[in-house]
Design a protein around this motif. Structure first.
Motif, short mmCIF file in Angstrom:
data_model
loop_
_atom_site.label_atom_id
_atom_site.label_comp_id
_atom_site.label_asym_id
_atom_site.label_seq_id
_atom_site.Cartn_x
_atom_site.Cartn_y
_atom_site.Cartn_z
N SER A 71 10.72 -25.37 -66.76
CA SER A 71 10.63 -24.02 -67.32
C SER A 71 9.62 -23.14 -66.58
O SER A 71 9.51 -21.95 -66.86
CB SER A 71 10.23 -24.09 -68.81
N VAL A 187 7.28 -18.15 -71.21
CA VAL A 187 8.38 -19.10 -71.05
C VAL A 187 7.82 -20.50 -71.26
O VAL A 187 6.64 -20.77 -71.01
CB VAL A 187 9.05 -18.99 -69.66
N LEU A 189 8.89 -24.84 -72.88
CA LEU A 189 9.73 -25.77 -73.62
C LEU A 189 9.19 -25.91 -75.03
O LEU A 189 8.00 -26.18 -75.22
CB LEU A 189 9.76 -27.14 -72.93
N PRO A 194 14.27 -25.01 -73.62
CA PRO A 194 13.66 -23.86 -72.95
C PRO A 194 13.68 -22.62 -73.84
O PRO A 194 14.68 -22.32 -74.49
CB PRO A 194 14.53 -23.67 -71.70
N ARG A 196 12.16 -18.35 -74.15
CA ARG A 196 11.66 -17.18 -73.42
C ARG A 196 11.38 -16.07 -74.41
O ARG A 196 12.24 -15.75 -75.24
CB ARG A 196 12.70 -16.72 -72.39
#
Length: 461
Positions: A71, A187, A189, A194, A196
């Protein structure tokens, strides 16, 4: 790696300014060795024979940058390669790439004892790091009408150790939302997935993503250009640039260049490397040589940046150099509270094929970052007219600040201004002639109508 280092050494072995930190054999230049601190970045670097170790220095603690994962954005995966030492050896300027922005670092006697002294991975510690980093480095709270201290005070009671990654993410993302800054995002995990957090994308992109979808929209725009707008012989280059001509009723051709990203023209090298930088600029140069030679006698050029998503700043300056016959100050970059970070970018006319006839630059709220920097420079030229919509208003190269738990925060800390001191962060660059390029009821056909409107302006003189 050996090829990259050999190339780097060849480029700079005779230079008096920029030098490779490590030579072609991997040997460290002793002038770069040491512990270095950057006030503008909040970074401490340990440079020794093992490489470069980066520490994040914050009001809430000092910690080593976590190892990158899937990520991690590109800025978290590259490291400085070049340096310029001061005469007394007590400061250096570091660069990722030749001609790129440099950062000022001061020498420290040793790594501060606080670095690595405590575990900062708990939810409350991550919250404190996140909020202190924003308070120390984000430059546009006032410009974007946000009282950061008040936001933090309201959010703090929601945070406690053991709350879990998902809940903490929601709190931090909620703090970023009011900024409406597409260059300030997070961003990472969350429970292996993942995530954002990014706001400030304008009105057009969210409208498209909620409607027909971005892929169908872009394909429709490209097909329309080739089928209904441009003369036969138009080209799509590297899926990033469209070059062609439009012949109106007068019979006098008009050149057309649409650039979707400021980079991505080649795929031969790893992004962020010296080889990549050289290949990108060489590919751009070839494209512009061909296009501007072809357009040499055209009555005008339409430079369409209305769908430009930004990219490599060196590309923006190379473009600006093709549309001027005078040297001028393209823009100035500063970081509040760090005068050592001030840098001027002077544009010298390209020593080769240029076009200094009328240039109509098309923009919209999709135009962002490198697209806006190009617009910022070109609007200062007497042969350039801006048309379309106001740009996004997000200029700063994002400052990458990894958090102790591995999430990556990127934020806007740089102030871009033109030669007269105008700053367009948060408000965007307005056109001289305003009209909607991507209207909600016709986001594809509206682009064709906008080009036809510009062509009519050119024909009318």
């Amino acid at each position: 790696m050996l090829l990259l280092l050999t190339l780097l050494f060849a480029l700079f072995q005779g230079a008096t300014s920029a030098h490779p930190i490590f030579d072609e054999n991997g040997a460290l230049d002793p002038r770069a060795q040491g512990v270095w601190y950057s006030r503008e970045k909040g970074w401490i670097l340990e440079i020794d024979e093992r490489g470069v170790t980066r520490w994040q220095d914050t009001q809430a603690g000092c910690y080593a940058s976590p190892a990158p994962d899937e990520s991690t954005p590109m800025m978290g995966q590259v490291e400085y390669r070049l340096f310029r030492p001061s005469r007394n050896g007590q400061s250096i300027r570091l660069n990722y790439l030749p001609g790129d922005a440099s950062a000022h670092f001061e020498r420290l006697d040793a790594l501060p004892q606080a670095c690595g002294a405590e575990d900062l991975s708990s939810e409350t510690a991550v919250f404190d790091v996140f909020t202190s980093v924003m308070a120390s480095h984000y430059s546009f709270f006032q410009a974007r009408g946000v009282n950061w201290d008040a936001l933090v005070a309201r959010a703090r009671p929601q945070v406690h150790d053991g709350m879990g990654q998902a809940a903490l993410w929601d709190v931090l993302a909620g703090l970023l939302e009011p900024l409406g800054d597409s260059h300030t995002k997070m961003v990472g995990l969350v429970n292996g997935e993942p995530r954002r957090a990014q706001a400030g994308l304008g009105t057009t992109l969210p409208m498209i993503r909620e409607g027909m979808g971005e892929g169908a929209w872009l394909n429709g725009l490209v097909d329309q250009l080739f089928n209904d707008v441009l003369d036969p012989g138009a080209e799509l280059i590297a899926d990033r640039v469209i070059v062609g001509e439009i012949t109106p009723d007068s019979g006098a051709p008009i050149g057309y260049i649409q650039i979707f990203t400021m980079g991505g023209f080649t795929h031969e090298h790893t992004p962020g490397t010296i080889e990549w930088s050289q290949a990108e600029l060489a590919a751009l140069s070839d494209m512009l040589d061909d296009a501007l030679t072809r357009f040499a006698d055209d009555q005008a050029i339409i430079l369409d940046l209305s769908n430009n998503r930004g990219g490599y700043d060196a590309v923006t300056r190379a473009i600006a150099a093709r549309f001027t016959d005078e040297t001028f100050l393209g823009y100035r970059v500063s970081v509040p509270g760090a005068p050592e970070a001030d840098q001027d970018y002077v544009i010298t006319p390209y020593d080769g094929v240029r076009y200094t006839g009328p240039v109509y630059v098309m923009t919209s709220d999709v135009t962002v970052s490198g697209g806006e920097i190009t617009t910022l420079m070109l609007r200062q030229r007497p042969n350039v007219i801006l048309v379309g919509g106001t740009t996004r208003g997000a200029f700063s190269t994002p400052l990458a600040k990894p958090l102790p738990n591995g999430w990556y925060l990127e934020l806007s800390n740089e102030v871009f201004e033109d030669s007269e001191g105008h700053v367009f962060e948060g408000r965007g660059i307005p056109p001289v002639l305003a009209f909607d390029i991507y209207p909600e009821d016709a986001p594809v056909a509206g682009h064709k109508a906008a080009i036809e409107r510009v062509v009519a302006m050119i024909e009318a003189g």
